[in-house]
Design a protein around this motif. Sequence first.
Motif, PDB file in Angstrom:
ATOM      1  N   ARG A 181       0.920  -1.209   0.022  1.00  0.00           N
ATOM      2  CA  ARG A 181       0.010   0.121   0.082  1.00  0.00           C
ATOM      3  C   ARG A 181       0.917   1.291   0.169  1.00  0.00           C
ATOM      4  O   ARG A 181       2.062   1.354   0.601  1.00  0.00           O
ATOM      5  CB  ARG A 181      -0.951   0.000   1.332  1.00  0.00           C
ATOM      6  N   ASP A 223      -5.817  -6.709  -3.024  1.00  0.00           N
ATOM      7  CA  ASP A 223      -6.190  -6.014  -4.460  1.00  0.00           C
ATOM      8  C   ASP A 223      -5.581  -6.953  -5.594  1.00  0.00           C
ATOM      9  O   ASP A 223      -4.886  -6.356  -6.612  1.00  0.00           O
ATOM     10  CB  ASP A 223      -5.289  -4.375  -4.663  1.00  0.00           C
ATOM     11  N   ARG A 225      -6.719  -9.059  -7.535  1.00  0.00           N
ATOM     12  CA  ARG A 225      -7.428  -8.930  -8.796  1.00  0.00           C
ATOM     13  C   ARG A 225      -7.436  -7.636  -9.632  1.00  0.00           C
ATOM     14  O   ARG A 225      -7.503  -7.648 -10.816  1.00  0.00           O
ATOM     15  CB  ARG A 225      -8.906  -9.397  -8.659  1.00  0.00           C
ATOM     16  N   ALA A 226      -7.162  -6.688  -8.839  1.00  0.00           N
ATOM     17  CA  ALA A 226      -6.953  -5.347  -9.595  1.00  0.00           C
ATOM     18  C   ALA A 226      -5.511  -4.976 -10.218  1.00  0.00           C
ATOM     19  O   ALA A 226      -5.416  -4.128 -10.725  1.00  0.00           O
ATOM     20  CB  ALA A 226      -7.229  -4.307  -8.614  1.00  0.00           C
ATOM     21  N   GLN A 227      -4.760  -6.081  -9.760  1.00  0.00           N
ATOM     22  CA  GLN A 227      -3.412  -5.813 -10.338  1.00  0.00           C
ATOM     23  C   GLN A 227      -3.123  -6.345 -11.827  1.00  0.00           C
ATOM     24  O   GLN A 227      -3.713  -7.565 -12.209  1.00  0.00           O
ATOM     25  CB  GLN A 227      -2.380  -6.720  -9.536  1.00  0.00           C
ATOM     26  N   GLY A 228      -2.871  -5.510 -12.655  1.00  0.00           N
ATOM     27  CA  GLY A 228      -2.995  -5.856 -14.168  1.00  0.00           C
ATOM     28  C   GLY A 228      -1.456  -6.492 -14.534  1.00  0.00           C
ATOM     29  O   GLY A 228      -1.549  -7.148 -15.648  1.00  0.00           O
ATOM     30  N   ARG A 246       1.322  -9.642  -9.567  1.00  0.00           N
ATOM     31  CA  ARG A 246       0.305 -10.861  -9.066  1.00  0.00           C
ATOM     32  C   ARG A 246       1.272 -12.007  -8.558  1.00  0.00           C
ATOM     33  O   ARG A 246       0.936 -12.487  -7.479  1.00  0.00           O
ATOM     34  CB  ARG A 246      -0.509 -11.199 -10.028  1.00  0.00           C
ATOM     35  N   ALA A 284      -1.970   4.997  -5.730  1.00  0.00           N
ATOM     36  CA  ALA A 284      -3.331   5.369  -6.383  1.00  0.00           C
ATOM     37  C   ALA A 284      -3.450   6.656  -6.557  1.00  0.00           C
ATOM     38  O   ALA A 284      -4.313   6.932  -7.703  1.00  0.00           O
ATOM     39  CB  ALA A 284      -4.266   4.930  -5.118  1.00  0.00           C
ATOM     40  N   ARG A 318      -2.571   8.058 -10.448  1.00  0.00           N
ATOM     41  CA  ARG A 318      -3.239   7.779 -11.589  1.00  0.00           C
ATOM     42  C   ARG A 318      -3.753   8.798 -12.670  1.00  0.00           C
ATOM     43  O   ARG A 318      -4.182   9.926 -11.804  1.00  0.00           O
ATOM     44  CB  ARG A 318      -4.346   6.905 -11.457  1.00  0.00           C
TER      45      ARG A 318
END
Length: 344
Positions: A89, A148, A150-153, A158, A222, A225
């Motif tokens: 974080r 988070d 799933r939010a990691q592209g 991941r 965050a 962005r």
Amino acid sequence: MEIGHSFFRNFRGSAFMGSILQLGISPRNPNPAKVDPSVVYGAVFMCASLAFCLKSLLAIQLGATIDFFAIIGNATCGWSWLATRSLFRREVGPHSLWPLGAVLLVMASSAVTSFVPVDDVPLRILDNLARLGSSAMLLLAIAEPLLDLRAQGDKTERQFRILYAAGYVAILGVAVLAVDGAPRDSLASQLSIPIKAICAIAAVFGYGWALSHRRQHPLECATARPKRKAVAPDLQLGEQLVSLMRENHLYVEADLRVADLARLTGEPEYKVTQCITGMLGFPNFNQMVNSYRIAEAKHRLIDPALAHLPILTIALDCGFGSIGPFNRAFKTDTGMTPQEYRRR
């Protein structure tokens, strides 16, 4: 006692310790005055782990100072959570201070119950709260890299998060589940102290690896962005939306979403939303749809040919999913209930 001093000197002078301190300067911020919190918490976690090892392995040699090492070592769970949290974080502002306060509170509770006999009920409660807090922080440290996921592209990010969580679970499983749950006469029970010390050292070196990886692959903040650029008013899109509402009567669909309008107009959802809140002047999508539904309901409520229909039927036919939202939206718009509007 000399063994402890020698161990501490060797540990402090190791290349690993040097690499930890060198990581104090963030790669995104080379200013030494601004230290990466993952390094600060990592260093404190390392010191707490060292205190735990000394307390466990050299209890007799430490003498009267054992309580001090015990208090520092008992906070290992909390500092481990903070260190892990800082890896995954990037928080700023006062809201990022409450985890530190929680760890300090657990540490203070542990200190009190270490020096004062736990005989009275309040002290027993305090001791139990400290133990529960430490256990909860262990579980939170496992959850932090997965929150988070799933939010990691990025695939590498991941994999890093999964590997970190798996390593943490493995160390925790050996130190707590396998050793503490072993029978008293078993080999695991007899070697519980050195096994836990080895697990603590393994956790420190594992965090050092994770910190090194994070330096090479910084976590995106965050707040960094890029904001989506505002688009100029699209008259054609506005006319399309009005046409879909007035002529195609899309508002009668109870499950209508912005995505449906975006699909019918061939425009991105954000552009449709900006047109609704900008050019058309509605606060949001729901307000726009409800305005058409209320207008249709007004027409039907005063139509003599529909006087026999219940108000619930009219509400459902106009696109509302139930009578409650319809009554609230209608009264907000007209200042009276549907029943009063129909009578007048």
